[in-house]
Motif scaffolding. Structure first.
Motif, PDB file in Angstrom:
ATOM      1  N   PHE A 237     -11.327  21.842  -7.062  1.00  0.00           N
ATOM      2  CA  PHE A 237     -11.728  22.700  -8.183  1.00  0.00           C
ATOM      3  C   PHE A 237     -13.153  23.183  -7.929  1.00  0.00           C
ATOM      4  CE2 PHE A 237      -8.428  19.990  -9.849  1.00  0.00           C
ATOM      5  CZ  PHE A 237      -7.695  20.821 -10.680  1.00  0.00           C
ATOM      6  N   SER A 238     -13.307  24.492  -7.800  1.00  0.00           N
ATOM      7  CA  SER A 238     -14.636  25.062  -7.589  1.00  0.00           C
ATOM      8  C   SER A 238     -14.978  25.958  -8.765  1.00  0.00           C
ATOM      9  CB  SER A 238     -14.674  25.870  -6.286  1.00  0.00           C
ATOM     10  OG  SER A 238     -15.935  26.480  -6.135  1.00  0.00           O
TER      11      SER A 238
ATOM     12  N   LEU B   4     -20.554  21.972 -14.736  1.00  0.00           N
ATOM     13  CA  LEU B   4     -19.965  23.264 -15.087  1.00  0.00           C
ATOM     14  C   LEU B   4     -18.631  23.138 -15.816  1.00  0.00           C
ATOM     15  CD1 LEU B   4     -20.708  25.474 -11.932  1.00  0.00           C
ATOM     16  CD2 LEU B   4     -21.834  25.534 -14.160  1.00  0.00           C
ATOM     17  N   ILE B   5     -18.127  21.898 -15.952  1.00  0.00           N
ATOM     18  CA  ILE B   5     -16.853  21.700 -16.636  1.00  0.00           C
ATOM     19  C   ILE B   5     -17.044  21.895 -18.138  1.00  0.00           C
ATOM     20  CG2 ILE B   5     -15.023  20.036 -17.158  1.00  0.00           C
ATOM     21  CD1 ILE B   5     -15.595  18.697 -14.502  1.00  0.00           C
TER      22      ILE B   5
ATOM     23  N   ARG C 155     -18.969  12.543 -21.905  1.00  0.00           N
ATOM     24  CA  ARG C 155     -17.523  12.611 -22.145  1.00  0.00           C
ATOM     25  C   ARG C 155     -16.790  13.123 -20.903  1.00  0.00           C
ATOM     26  NH1 ARG C 155     -15.668  14.802 -27.925  1.00  0.00           N
ATOM     27  NH2 ARG C 155     -13.718  14.277 -26.907  1.00  0.00           N
ATOM     28  N   ILE C 156     -17.399  14.099 -20.228  1.00  0.00           N
ATOM     29  CA  ILE C 156     -16.789  14.615 -18.999  1.00  0.00           C
ATOM     30  C   ILE C 156     -16.713  13.512 -17.948  1.00  0.00           C
ATOM     31  CG2 ILE C 156     -17.130  16.212 -17.066  1.00  0.00           C
ATOM     32  CD1 ILE C 156     -18.499  18.095 -19.147  1.00  0.00           C
ATOM     33  N   SER C 157     -17.806  12.777 -17.792  1.00  0.00           N
ATOM     34  CA  SER C 157     -17.860  11.701 -16.805  1.00  0.00           C
ATOM     35  C   SER C 157     -16.798  10.641 -17.089  1.00  0.00           C
ATOM     36  CB  SER C 157     -19.261  11.078 -16.818  1.00  0.00           C
ATOM     37  OG  SER C 157     -19.320   9.947 -15.979  1.00  0.00           O
TER      38      SER C 157
ATOM     39  N   SER D  83     -13.762  29.090 -15.821  1.00  0.00           N
ATOM     40  CA  SER D  83     -13.644  28.620 -17.201  1.00  0.00           C
ATOM     41  C   SER D  83     -12.815  27.343 -17.317  1.00  0.00           C
ATOM     42  CB  SER D  83     -13.002  29.702 -18.072  1.00  0.00           C
ATOM     43  OG  SER D  83     -11.708  30.026 -17.579  1.00  0.00           O
ATOM     44  N   SER D  84     -12.543  26.679 -16.197  1.00  0.00           N
ATOM     45  CA  SER D  84     -11.712  25.473 -16.231  1.00  0.00           C
ATOM     46  C   SER D  84     -12.320  24.423 -17.146  1.00  0.00           C
ATOM     47  CB  SER D  84     -11.559  24.891 -14.824  1.00  0.00           C
ATOM     48  OG  SER D  84     -10.627  25.616 -14.078  1.00  0.00           O
ATOM     49  N   ASN D  85     -11.476  23.818 -17.969  1.00  0.00           N
ATOM     50  CA  ASN D  85     -11.946  22.726 -18.800  1.00  0.00           C
ATOM     51  C   ASN D  85     -11.218  21.445 -18.402  1.00  0.00           C
ATOM     52  OD1 ASN D  85      -9.387  22.778 -20.073  1.00  0.00           O
ATOM     53  ND2 ASN D  85     -10.118  24.281 -21.549  1.00  0.00           N
TER      54      ASN D  85
END
Length: 443
Positions: free
Chosen positions: A236-237, A322-323, A338-340, A293-295
């Motif tokens: 994922f870039s 950037l997520i 939360r992303i981590s 725009s990937s979430n």
């Protein structure tokens, strides 16, 4: 319709009444339930008041809860302190609290399933949505619900010992060799024992030091050198396009400068190299997603699909900051945390290593030797906490611009839960997006 939804008002009254009979039970209640789990909004308000007092480490009784409800502006709506007193009458036995909690949670989950499936049906009937997109969204919503089921029971010691014995037997049969995916770098493999299943790996550096190039090479090596060239890698870039990524891979493999691939000024020999190595790349199972725009939900759904098809052995994300996430958060630090945590959970759920690139804060440039430390991870201490392995890329030339760039690079393994930490010396050739480990003799 609402009255017909699954619920048990008696169970809701019982769990709340139990806390007034024994305030020590507040922890059990607030650990396992949320305000939205209560069908009756009045019960939800009372739970919120109990939860707030518990977090503030204050006494929980009729007076304190009614006071908190008054602060919330909900005391009159609840029915005053008399409603709180009446709740205790519904608690038959404190020993049955877990049963009441299970009932409340079970009915809450059923209501959520009904709501989600109705939304899925409505979306399919009223919107002009592509079939693949519709299925993916339905899968995501159902998966989110499945995670809310009660966690599994404890494992007896005997089962854990048996699992360790099986692992040791496997390690012995490999005679000390690496047990994870090979990175393609001998010394790095010796340090981390390969890229292990379920591990969350952070690769961090300041901008333009080479973290994307290193991640690309790890992905390329993992795909080429594992499972007889059949290992599956999801890349994922969120910053570079798919074409830029593959151009760097071709440059790395075919020994053609990046600049020539961007301009098209290739010699006849370079064209032959380009065609030959492009053919080799075509045989690899590397899957790219460059959606800026990937979430988290998109990433999880796409990886889950690859895993179901048996095509996923490694996930690489460039880069963590950037997520996007769907839920609202109070601060950027909370969002990154939360992303981590979600990426760590993804590694465990799909049983594959997840490599996430991360930026370093500017504080590293203020230190005397400019060498990165764990405290320099940008925007969240939870990144360090969640990660099984943290690696930094350090190049003196980045900070001393007057020096000629010889490509001397250090990969610093700063954290490693299961192995060694230390520094490995590399040469980085920016023109070819290539990293090479220095030999023992060179060092």
């Amino acid at each position: 319709m609402a009255k017909n939804l699954p619920h048990s008002l008696d169970a809701e009254r019982s769990v709340l009444g139990a806390v007034f009979l024994n305030p020590a039970l507040a922890n059990a209640l607030t650990d396992e339930l949320r305000a939205v789990d209560f069908f009756d909004p009045i019960h939800g308000y009372i739970f919120e008041a109990i939860d707030a007092l518990n977090k503030e480490k204050k006494a929980i009784d009729y007076s304190s809860v009614s006071g908190k409800l008054d602060q919330m502006g909900k005391l009159e709506e609840v029915g005053g302190i008399q409603t709180l007193i009446e709740l205790s009458n519904y608690t038959v036995a404190l020993d049955h609290l877990e049963t009441y909690i299970d009932l409340v949670r079970s009915f809450s989950l059923k209501r959520e399933v009904i709501k989600v499936t109705q939304n899925i049906a409505t979306q399919g009937l009223t919107t002009d949505i592509e079939t693949d997109e519709y299925l993916e969204e339905a899968e995501r919503l159902i998966f989110e619900l499945s995670k809310k089921r009660k966690a599994g029971d404890f494992k007896p010691l005997k089962e854990v010992v048996q699992a360790i014995q099986e692992k040791l037997t496997f390690l012995q049969s490999h005679k000390g060799g690496i047990t994870g995916l090979t990175t393609g770098f001998l010394k790095l493999d010796q340090y981390i024992n390969g890229l292990q299943k379920e591990e969350f790996i952070i690769l961090a550096a300041r901008p333009s030091v080479g973290k994307s190039a290193f991640a690309i090479q790890l992905a390329l090596n993992a795909a080429m050198k594992n499972k007889d060239g059949k290992a599956g890698v999801a890349f994922f870039s969120l910053e570079m396009s798919n074409e830029q990524l593959v151009t760097r891979m071709i440059s790395n493999m075919a020994n053609i400068e990046n600049s020539k691939l961007r301009t098209g000024f290739l010699t006849s020999q370079e064209w032959k190299q380009f065609e030959a190595y492009s053919e080799r790349l075509n045989r690899l199972n590397i899957f790219f997603d460059d959606s800026a725009s990937s979430n988290l939900s998109d990433i999880r759904a796409k990886c889950r699909k690859l895993a179901q098809e048996g095509k996923l052995d490694l996930i690489v994300i460039d880069y963590l900051q950037l997520i996007h996430i769907d839920a609202r958060t109070q601060s950027r630090q909370e969002e990154v945390s939360r992303i981590s945590r979600s990426l760590k959970q993804l590694a465990r759920e799909l049983s594959v290593p997840v490599i996430a690139l991360s930026q370093l804060s500017r504080d590293v440039e203020r230190s005397s030797d400019k060498r990165p430390l764990l405290s320099h991870l940008r925007e969240s201490g939870s990144i360090e906490q969640d990660a099984d392995i943290v690696m930094f890329i350090h190049r003196d030339e980045y900070y001393e611009r007057e020096k000629s760039d010889a490509g001397d690079t250090e990969i610093i393994v700063a954290k490693n839960r299961q192995g060694r930490t230390g520094t490995i010396h590399f040469i980085f050739s920016a023109n070819y997006s290539r990293f090479l480990e220095r030999s023992d003799r060179e060092e």
